[in-house]
Scaffold this motif. Structure first.
Motif, short mmCIF file in Angstrom:
data_model
loop_
_atom_site.label_atom_id
_atom_site.label_comp_id
_atom_site.label_asym_id
_atom_site.label_seq_id
_atom_site.Cartn_x
_atom_site.Cartn_y
_atom_site.Cartn_z
N ILE A 1 6.85 -13.45 29.12
CA ILE A 1 6.14 -14.12 28.37
C ILE A 1 5.88 -15.39 29.18
CG2 ILE A 1 5.03 -14.90 26.23
CD1 ILE A 1 7.94 -12.62 26.06
N PRO A 2 4.82 -16.14 29.49
CA PRO A 2 4.71 -17.35 30.13
C PRO A 2 5.23 -18.39 29.23
CG PRO A 2 2.48 -16.15 30.36
CD PRO A 2 3.33 -15.09 29.47
N THR A 3 5.94 -19.22 29.67
CA THR A 3 6.63 -20.30 28.73
C THR A 3 5.63 -21.01 28.30
OG1 THR A 3 7.04 -21.83 30.70
CG2 THR A 3 8.82 -20.04 29.93
N ARG A 4 4.56 -21.44 28.92
CA ARG A 4 3.49 -22.25 28.35
C ARG A 4 2.77 -21.62 26.95
NH1 ARG A 4 0.84 -19.32 32.69
NH2 ARG A 4 -1.15 -18.47 31.73
N CYS B 1 6.98 -21.08 24.49
CA CYS B 1 7.85 -22.22 23.98
C CYS B 1 7.06 -23.36 23.52
CB CYS B 1 8.65 -22.55 25.13
SG CYS B 1 9.77 -21.22 25.50
N VAL B 2 7.62 -24.13 22.57
CA VAL B 2 7.11 -25.29 21.87
C VAL B 2 6.73 -26.34 22.78
CG1 VAL B 2 7.11 -27.01 20.16
CG2 VAL B 2 7.45 -24.63 19.45
N ASN B 3 7.95 -26.81 23.80
CA ASN B 3 7.91 -27.85 24.73
C ASN B 3 7.79 -27.46 26.10
OD1 ASN B 3 10.15 -26.60 24.83
ND2 ASN B 3 11.51 -28.29 24.87
N SER B 4 6.81 -26.51 26.35
CA SER B 4 6.54 -25.95 27.51
C SER B 4 5.94 -26.99 28.26
CB SER B 4 5.73 -24.83 27.54
OG SER B 4 4.57 -24.83 26.93
N PRO B 5 5.94 -26.99 29.82
CA PRO B 5 5.04 -27.77 30.44
C PRO B 5 3.63 -27.96 30.29
CG PRO B 5 6.69 -26.25 31.97
CD PRO B 5 6.58 -25.85 30.72
N ALA B 6 3.09 -26.49 29.90
CA ALA B 6 1.54 -26.76 29.21
C ALA B 6 1.32 -27.47 28.20
CB ALA B 6 1.16 -25.30 29.06
N GLY B 7 2.37 -28.19 27.54
CA GLY B 7 2.01 -29.11 26.33
C GLY B 7 2.60 -28.51 25.05
N LYS B 8 2.88 -29.41 24.19
CA LYS B 8 3.65 -29.03 22.89
C LYS B 8 2.42 -28.49 21.95
CE LYS B 8 7.36 -32.28 23.47
NZ LYS B 8 8.01 -33.41 22.95
N GLU B 9 3.13 -27.71 20.92
CA GLU B 9 1.92 -27.20 20.09
C GLU B 9 1.82 -28.28 19.04
OE1 GLU B 9 3.74 -24.26 17.77
OE2 GLU B 9 1.95 -23.22 17.23
N GLY B 10 0.47 -28.35 18.70
CA GLY B 10 -0.05 -29.45 17.69
C GLY B 10 0.25 -28.95 16.42
N ILE C 1 -8.63 -29.66 43.80
CA ILE C 1 -9.60 -29.14 42.88
C ILE C 1 -9.57 -27.63 42.36
CG2 ILE C 1 -12.23 -28.19 42.69
CD1 ILE C 1 -12.97 -30.55 44.72
N LEU C 2 -8.76 -26.98 43.41
CA LEU C 2 -8.30 -25.64 43.02
C LEU C 2 -7.23 -25.47 42.06
CD1 LEU C 2 -8.92 -23.74 46.48
CD2 LEU C 2 -10.53 -23.44 44.24
N VAL C 3 -6.32 -26.55 42.46
CA VAL C 3 -5.15 -26.46 41.51
C VAL C 3 -5.63 -26.97 40.11
CG1 VAL C 3 -3.03 -27.92 40.92
CG2 VAL C 3 -3.68 -26.91 43.39
N ARG D 1 -5.15 -24.84 36.84
CA ARG D 1 -4.43 -25.62 35.48
C ARG D 1 -5.45 -25.43 34.39
NH1 ARG D 1 -1.20 -30.86 36.60
NH2 ARG D 1 -0.34 -30.39 34.57
N TRP D 2 -6.78 -25.97 34.73
CA TRP D 2 -7.68 -25.99 33.51
C TRP D 2 -7.52 -24.39 33.02
CZ3 TRP D 2 -12.32 -23.12 33.34
CH2 TRP D 2 -13.34 -23.72 32.21
N GLN D 3 -7.80 -23.58 33.91
CA GLN D 3 -7.97 -22.28 33.33
C GLN D 3 -6.81 -21.84 32.78
OE1 GLN D 3 -8.62 -19.36 36.55
NE2 GLN D 3 -9.06 -17.73 35.02
N SER D 4 -5.49 -22.31 33.22
CA SER D 4 -4.39 -21.56 32.58
C SER D 4 -4.24 -22.51 31.25
CB SER D 4 -2.93 -22.33 33.40
OG SER D 4 -1.69 -22.00 32.94
N GLN D 5 -4.61 -23.75 31.20
CA GLN D 5 -4.61 -24.45 29.80
C GLN D 5 -5.54 -23.76 28.78
OE1 GLN D 5 -5.28 -28.53 30.49
NE2 GLN D 5 -3.15 -28.82 31.56
N ALA D 6 -6.59 -23.29 29.43
CA ALA D 6 -7.76 -22.68 28.60
C ALA D 6 -7.27 -21.34 28.22
CB ALA D 6 -9.12 -22.43 29.49
N GLU D 7 -6.06 -20.49 28.94
CA GLU D 7 -5.79 -19.36 28.49
C GLU D 7 -5.08 -19.56 27.62
OE1 GLU D 7 -4.45 -17.52 32.19
OE2 GLU D 7 -6.50 -16.85 32.76
N THR D 8 -3.91 -20.70 27.63
CA THR D 8 -2.80 -20.92 26.72
C THR D 8 -3.37 -21.24 25.30
OG1 THR D 8 -1.60 -21.57 28.58
CG2 THR D 8 -0.83 -22.54 26.50
N LEU D 9 -4.56 -22.28 25.69
CA LEU D 9 -5.17 -22.74 24.44
C LEU D 9 -5.67 -21.52 23.70
CD1 LEU D 9 -6.87 -25.95 25.40
CD2 LEU D 9 -4.73 -25.57 23.96
N ALA D 10 -6.12 -20.85 24.41
CA ALA D 10 -6.74 -19.27 23.77
C ALA D 10 -5.87 -18.54 22.97
CB ALA D 10 -7.81 -18.52 24.77
#
Length: 989
Positions: free
Chosen positions: A974-977, A980-989, A753-755, A759-768
């Motif tokens: 700079i975090p790769t997520r 970078c376009v093809n970072s582990p956090a997902g590709k840019e849409g 759950i913490l992970v 990850r959700w927080q990281s993705q949220a930060e990445t999306l932001a």
């Protein structure tokens, strides 16, 4: 001090008269039980009222320390306090309840013989019958041979048999063939390996290696017993004699019919005590004791002791089985003299040619000496007794004074004061002068058969002679006083008496001792030293002190103790120092008298015997018999309950949900089991040992699942500890939700759950971050449109207007030439602006960062400066806006190095790592000023500030460090997520 003090306190009269009344009527009666039993032993009885079984015919002790009783109700186990009935594993209706024989084997088992029904064996907690072919009749004896072999003697109308068990096999060694056919009443395996068998009409001796026994011409009769006395004497008893058995036969050593009141009828038993005396128990006539080494000594008979079994345990206690139950005779150095009446005074000691100890009761005066005991009846009740030179003994009573002289006459004199008050103390000086103290009145001196009052001294309560014409006195309202020819002198005021109210004043050797309610004070002529009862509880209300050899004996309200005189002296020099003591008489319940005004309750007579006035009368102690039981008691866990349910002691695990334990245990010190002490601890629960006192049970609540170890140790009544004790281990099984795997699963779930949250927080930060980038991209496109549709179009129109103006200007004129130059520059600006607008639109897709930075490096860093680009990792496409921001930060960093660092070499490094995109700019220049490194900028310069702001907007970081070897290192992360376009956090849409 004048009498006015007492006249001002009339209540003192009534107080002291009350104290005298308490002394006279409050002393306890002598315990008549001390006149019974065996002299030198303390007798204790257990009957049915205490749970003891009736008709105890056999006693044994197994190696684990338990005492076993063969009774009319079956087999019982005794731990010193409680009796436990042992039921057979299988009920046999043909087996008698009466047990006639017991024998403890070396392997820890117990062999049991019955009146009829054969034998049984108790082993590992089970009482199982032993099947022996053709075994019929009564089991008279079970005896253990020197090799641990078992002999069983059986007699019935079908014949006699002796069964032999050795090496796991049974054999019948003796039948009626060739042997006296009369009933077999006993057998004994001697230390030499031979076997003795007692028939009704004869005694037979079986010698190893011989096929037939030899007949000994002794009539055994029905009641017989054997005894092997160390170092080897073998004894046999029948109804008339005690015989010593030898290889040559039987020699009669004691005619019991000739002994006054001799024990010669009923069930017999033999035993040897620690003094070498042989005890002969006769069920119907009493107990006889005889010393084989002194044939001139007559047997000692105790008519009131009726036993049918005798046994000596591992501690030296002697146990007797009787019809009424069980009796114990514990070796004791104490003998209490049987006297009529209640003690009313302390002890007095007469020295000289006819030494004696004197004690007074409300019936009269007793004299105890080597010549015997004499009694002198007095008209009144004795309140004080003292002795002096020449064999003089003087006593005070409420009817007058008494002189005891030459043990022949009692002379009564008039009271010292005839106003109805009695003297509470007397003293005789070395000059023979007799003085009595009458409370609140005065001190009187005996002169020429009349009393003369000492005018220089007032009415103190207690006096003790301190030499010719001198006294030491105590008066409760005042304190300790010294009385001499000059008057009264206060030695210690009452409020300064650390020992409390004084009960004992005594000079012994070079010291004066003052025993009080709260301790003991010693005076050496220079200083007073006190041992407080708070530190030494055995000094509470010290009533008597005597020195014998190297030991000091003290009696107080808690009993008698023996202490090394050296240890006691060191304690007086250093109060608080630990003092080892040996309690005496606690088993017998001997305590000091608590209701006395002045005491002198300890004396040593001329023969070295100690005498004490106690709560049970006058006690004599033989110091040679005082010993400490140094044998540690065996310790056993006896019961184990969990949540109210009983489990075996060796239980491995307890069910889930177990939270409460109740563990019973026992220390098998049988001398005085009620005074055994215990300590225990449960691992994981108790930080240290728990002092259990004499409590034989431990209770725990709120236990959690897990592995536990419980250990208990015990001390006997003399304080000797078994420090090994017994340890048991067990496990409380957890519920599934209390197991480690369940806890691990919960941890795993929580971790997942913490992970997931991370990850959700990281993705949220990445999306932001990417949303901010997209917003910027949209803003760039809007700006590009605005520039194209407004500024560029307007600029183009403006150029057309200037072009029309140019045409109107004459050729060759300066204005036309200037206008043409301006229009050429305007064309260049327009082209550059269109390129920039195009760039704004084109920087929306992925960018190769390495190529971009390479162009920037070449553009900014020009020769003669050396430049280098280092790339690591697998290149990834970078979002255009991120690449642009990085490029601007790198441009600023390179520019600063070129303009300010005075560098010769500038290196640009690019690394594509798994989680981060690293860009490093380093130079070998002079480095940044200290103020810039501390504050992050310099007044009027905003390049570094802008670089940090750009990195913060990208979610990255900027660090400026000193480069090893000189120069500056600027590190962009700079975090790769995000980058970078093809970072582990997902590709840019």
């Amino acid at each position: 001090m004048s009498k006015s003090y007492l006249e001002m306190h009339p209540r003192v009269h009534r107080l002291l008269r009350l104290i005298l009344l308490l002394i006279i009527i409050g002393s306890p009666l002598f315990d008549a039980a001390w006149a019974e039993g065996v002299r030198g032993y303390h007798r204790t009885r257990w009957t049915a009222a205490e749970g003891a079984p009736p008709n105890v015919r056999a006693i044994a002790q197994t190696k684990d320390g338990y005492l076993w009783l063969g009774s009319g109700l079956g087999l019982y186990r005794f731990d010193g306090l409680s009796f436990s009935h042992v039921e057979p594993s299988l009920f046999d209706r043909w087996r008698s309840q009466q047990i006639t024989a017991l024998a403890a084997a070396p392997d820890g088992s117990l062999w049991v013989g019955y009146r009829f029904g054969g034998i049984a064996r108790y082993h590992h907690g089970r009482l199982d019958g032993v099947a022996l072919k053709n075994l019929r009749g009564a089991v008279f004896d079970i005896t253990v041979g020197p090799k641990g072999d078992i002999w069983v003697a059986v007699s019935s109308g079908f014949g006699n048999q002796i069964y032999h068990f050795i090496n796991g096999k049974w054999s019948v060694r003796l039948t009626k063939d060739g042997v006296d056919p009369t009933p077999l009443h006993g057998a004994f395996a001697a230390a030499d390996g031979s076997l003795w068998a007692a028939h009704f009409n004869a005694l037979f001796h079986w010698i190893p290696g011989k096929s037939r026994p030899s007949r000994v011409a002794v009539e055994a009769n029905q009641t017989t017993a054997f005894l092997q006395q160390a170092p080897g004497a073998l004894w046999f008893v029948n109804n008339s004699h005690l015989y010593e058995l030898t290889a040559a036969g039987a020699v009669a050593r004691l005619d019991m019919e000739g002994a006054d009141g001799g024990a010669f009828t009923g069930q017999h038993a033999l035993l040897a005590d620690d003094d070498g005396r042989i005890w002969i128990a006769g069920e119907a006539r009493g107990l006889l004791r005889w010393a084989p080494g002194d044939s001139a000594s007559p047997p000692v008979v105790s008519d009131d002791v009726h036993l049918q079994a005798l046994f000596r345990d591992r501690e030296g206690n002697i146990w007797g089985g009787a019809d009424t139950g069980l009796e114990r005779f514990a070796r004791s150095a104490i003998a209490v003299e049987a006297m009529d009446g209640r003690l009313t005074a302390g002890l007095a000691q007469r020295t000289g040619s006819d030494p004696a100890v004197f004690a007074a009761t409300d019936k009269g005066i007793y004299s105890i000496s080597a010549a015997g005991r004499r009694f002198f009846k007095t008209e009144g009740t004795v309140s004080a007794i003292c002795s002096g030179p020449g064999g003089l003994v003087w006593a005070t009573t409420n009817a007058g004074s008494v002189r005891v002289a030459n043990d022949r006459a009692i002379v009564t004199h008039e009271p010292a004061f005839s106003r109805g008050l009695s003297s509470l103390a007397c003293a005789i000086g070395p000059d023979g002068v007799i003085r009595e103290a009458v409370p609140t009145v005065g001190i009187f001196r005996r002169e020429a058969d009349r009393w003369v009052q000492e005018k220089k001294w007032s009415g103190v309560a207690v006096i003790v002679d301190a030499g010719v014409g001198r006294l030491v006195a105590y008066m409760p309202p005042i304190g300790l006083l010294a009385l001499d020819e000059h008057g009264e002198h206060i030695l210690v005021p009452r409020d300064k008496l650390q020992a409390g109210d004084i009960k004992l004043i005594q000079r012994t050797g070079a010291f004066w001792y003052f025993g009080g309610e709260a301790g003991l004070t010693r005076y050496d002529g220079r200083k007073f030293s006190t041992l407080s009862a708070g530190t030494y509880p055995w000094l509470t209300q010290t009533l008597g002190l005597a020195v014998l050899g190297r030991d000091t004996w003290i009696i107080g309200s808690g009993g008698i103790v023996r202490v090394s005189s050296g240890d006691l002296s060191e304690a007086f020099e250093r109060p608080g120092k630990a003092v080892p003591i040996t309690p005496i008489g606690r088993t017998e319940g001997l305590l000091g008298r608590s209701n006395v005004l002045l005491s002198s309750d300890a004396k040593v007579d001329a023969a070295g015997q100690l005498w004490f006035a106690t709560n049970q009368g006058i006690a004599r102690i033989d110091s040679n018999r005082v010993s400490r039981n140094m044998l540690p008691p065996p310790v056993h866990v006896t019961s184990f309950e969990a949540n109210g349910r009983s489990y075996p002691i060796n239980v491995a695990s307890l069910p889930a949900g177990t939270t409460r334990l109740q563990i019973g245990f026992v220390g098998l010190g049988l001398t005085d089991a009620a005074k055994n002490r215990y300590r225990y601890r449960l691992s994981g629960v108790d930080a240290g040992w728990i002092e259990g006192g004499n409590r034989r049970q431990a209770i725990y609540t709120g236990l959690a699942p897990g592995r536990y170890f419980f250990r208990v140790i015990a001390a006997n009544s003399d304080g000797v500890w078994n420090t090994i004790g017994q340890t048991i281990s067990f496990t409380i099984v957890p519920f599934f939700w209390q197991t480690e795997w369940f806890k691990a699963l919960l941890v795993l779930i929580a971790g997942s759950i913490l992970v997931a949250l991370a990850r959700w927080q990281s993705q949220a930060e990445t999306l932001a971050a990417r949303r901010r980038i997209e917003d910027r991209m949209q803003e760039r496109e809007r700006i590009a449109r605005e520039l194209h549709d407004t500024l560029l179009q307007g600029f183009q129109g403006l150029m057309l207007r200037f072009q029309s103006v140019l045409v109107q200007l004459p050729k060759g004129s300066a204005a036309r030439d200037a206008m043409e130059g301006a229009l050429d520059r305007a064309d260049d600006v327009l082209i550059e602006s269109r390129d920039r607008v195009r760039d704004l639109r084109e920087l929306s897709g992925p960018v190769g960062l390495q190529a971009t930075l390479e162009k920037t490096l070449k553009r900014v860093v020009e020769p003669p400066l050396r430049r280098d680009l280092v790339a690591k990792g697998t290149p990834r496409p970078v979002i255009a806006t991120i690449a642009d921001e990085i490029d601007r930060v790198v441009t600023e960093a390179l520019s600063n190095a070129v303009r300010h660092a005075h560098a010769t070499t500038i290196t640009l490094s690019l690394a594509f790592e798994r989680k981060e995109l690293l860009v490093i700019v380093e130079d070998d220049g002079t480095g940044l000023p200290t103020v810039v490194k501390i504050e992050g900028s310099r007044d009027g310069h905003y390049g570094l500030i802008g670089m940090r702001e750009r990195m913060d907007r990208m979610g990255g970081s900027l660090r400026i460090e000193d480069r090893e070897g000189g120069g500056t290192l600027i590190r962009l992360e700079i975090p790769t997520r995000i980058a970078c376009v093809n970072s582990p956090a997902g590709k840019e849409g």
